[in-house]
Design a protein around this motif. Sequence first.
Motif, PDB file in Angstrom:
ATOM      1  N   TYR A 109      -0.580   9.438  -5.825  1.00 49.75           N
ATOM      2  CA  TYR A 109      -1.170   9.031  -4.312  1.00 49.75           C
ATOM      3  C   TYR A 109      -0.724  10.454  -3.569  1.00 49.75           C
ATOM      4  O   TYR A 109       0.133  11.091  -3.870  1.00 49.75           O
ATOM      5  CB  TYR A 109      -0.337   7.949  -3.695  1.00 49.75           C
ATOM      6  CG  TYR A 109      -0.539   6.792  -4.633  1.00 49.75           C
ATOM      7  CD1 TYR A 109       0.325   6.271  -5.705  1.00 49.75           C
ATOM      8  CD2 TYR A 109      -1.851   5.826  -4.191  1.00 49.75           C
ATOM      9  CE1 TYR A 109      -0.281   5.005  -6.401  1.00 49.75           C
ATOM     10  CE2 TYR A 109      -1.884   4.779  -4.662  1.00 49.75           C
ATOM     11  CZ  TYR A 109      -1.396   4.407  -5.894  1.00 49.75           C
ATOM     12  OH  TYR A 109      -1.809   3.147  -6.301  1.00 49.75           O
ATOM     13  N   GLU A 119       0.956  -1.160   0.043  1.00 46.05           N
ATOM     14  CA  GLU A 119      -0.061   0.148   0.105  1.00 46.05           C
ATOM     15  C   GLU A 119       0.874   1.218   0.157  1.00 46.05           C
ATOM     16  O   GLU A 119       1.595   1.372   0.744  1.00 46.05           O
ATOM     17  CB  GLU A 119      -1.116  -0.077   1.261  1.00 46.05           C
ATOM     18  CG  GLU A 119      -1.818   1.310   1.288  1.00 46.05           C
ATOM     19  CD  GLU A 119      -2.533   1.141   2.742  1.00 46.05           C
ATOM     20  OE1 GLU A 119      -2.300   0.426   3.467  1.00 46.05           O
ATOM     21  OE2 GLU A 119      -3.508   2.024   2.715  1.00 46.05           O
ATOM     22  N   VAL A 120       0.576   1.931  -1.015  1.00 54.83           N
ATOM     23  CA  VAL A 120       1.368   3.189  -0.939  1.00 54.83           C
ATOM     24  C   VAL A 120       0.893   4.226   0.217  1.00 54.83           C
ATOM     25  O   VAL A 120      -0.189   4.556   0.404  1.00 54.83           O
ATOM     26  CB  VAL A 120       1.362   3.975  -2.466  1.00 54.83           C
ATOM     27  CG1 VAL A 120       1.978   5.209  -2.280  1.00 54.83           C
ATOM     28  CG2 VAL A 120       1.749   3.140  -3.498  1.00 54.83           C
ATOM     29  N   GLN A 121       1.827   4.822   0.663  1.00 55.07           N
ATOM     30  CA  GLN A 121       1.748   5.742   1.845  1.00 55.07           C
ATOM     31  C   GLN A 121       2.786   6.899   1.676  1.00 55.07           C
ATOM     32  O   GLN A 121       3.705   6.703   1.586  1.00 55.07           O
ATOM     33  CB  GLN A 121       1.895   5.088   3.273  1.00 55.07           C
ATOM     34  CG  GLN A 121       0.615   4.308   3.545  1.00 55.07           C
ATOM     35  CD  GLN A 121       0.508   3.817   5.126  1.00 55.07           C
ATOM     36  OE1 GLN A 121       1.490   3.512   5.650  1.00 55.07           O
ATOM     37  NE2 GLN A 121      -0.537   3.267   5.487  1.00 55.07           N
ATOM     38  N   GLY A 163       5.674   1.750   0.803  1.00 59.08           N
ATOM     39  CA  GLY A 163       4.713   1.107  -0.028  1.00 59.08           C
ATOM     40  C   GLY A 163       5.033   1.022  -1.409  1.00 59.08           C
ATOM     41  O   GLY A 163       3.908   0.370  -2.159  1.00 59.08           O
TER      42      GLY A 163
END
Length: 124
Positions: free
Chosen positions: A113, A1-3, A26
């Motif tokens: 993102y 998950e990209v954070q 992520g």
Amino acid sequence: EVQLQASGGGLVQAGGSLRLSCAASGFTFDDYAIGWFRQAPGKEREGVACINVNEGTTTYADSVKGRFTISNDNAKNTVYLQMNSLKSEDTAMYYCAVDLLGGLGLNINEHDYWGQGTQVTVSS
């Protein structure tokens, strides 16, 4: 998950300095860019600065050139925005965002993102 985790905002007097941090996790792309954007109440979100973390190349909005410096620490997967000579018009929520293609544009639509934002308030 990209954070993306933005931090470092606060209240500062005009002429003062702050350093914002954007910790990324992520994703394992070798060539991407991190941009800083800001949004003041009642205004549209605007690009401030961007850096390609592989090449170290940068872009700045005219309104911050000479006052803000964007940099990165690849070992920490973190991008910084050093803000000096702050003005009341710099007051805004600041966001960091990633462009997975590594582009240096300050267009909101080019970033994939986004972090949650950190508030910067400059008192005059």
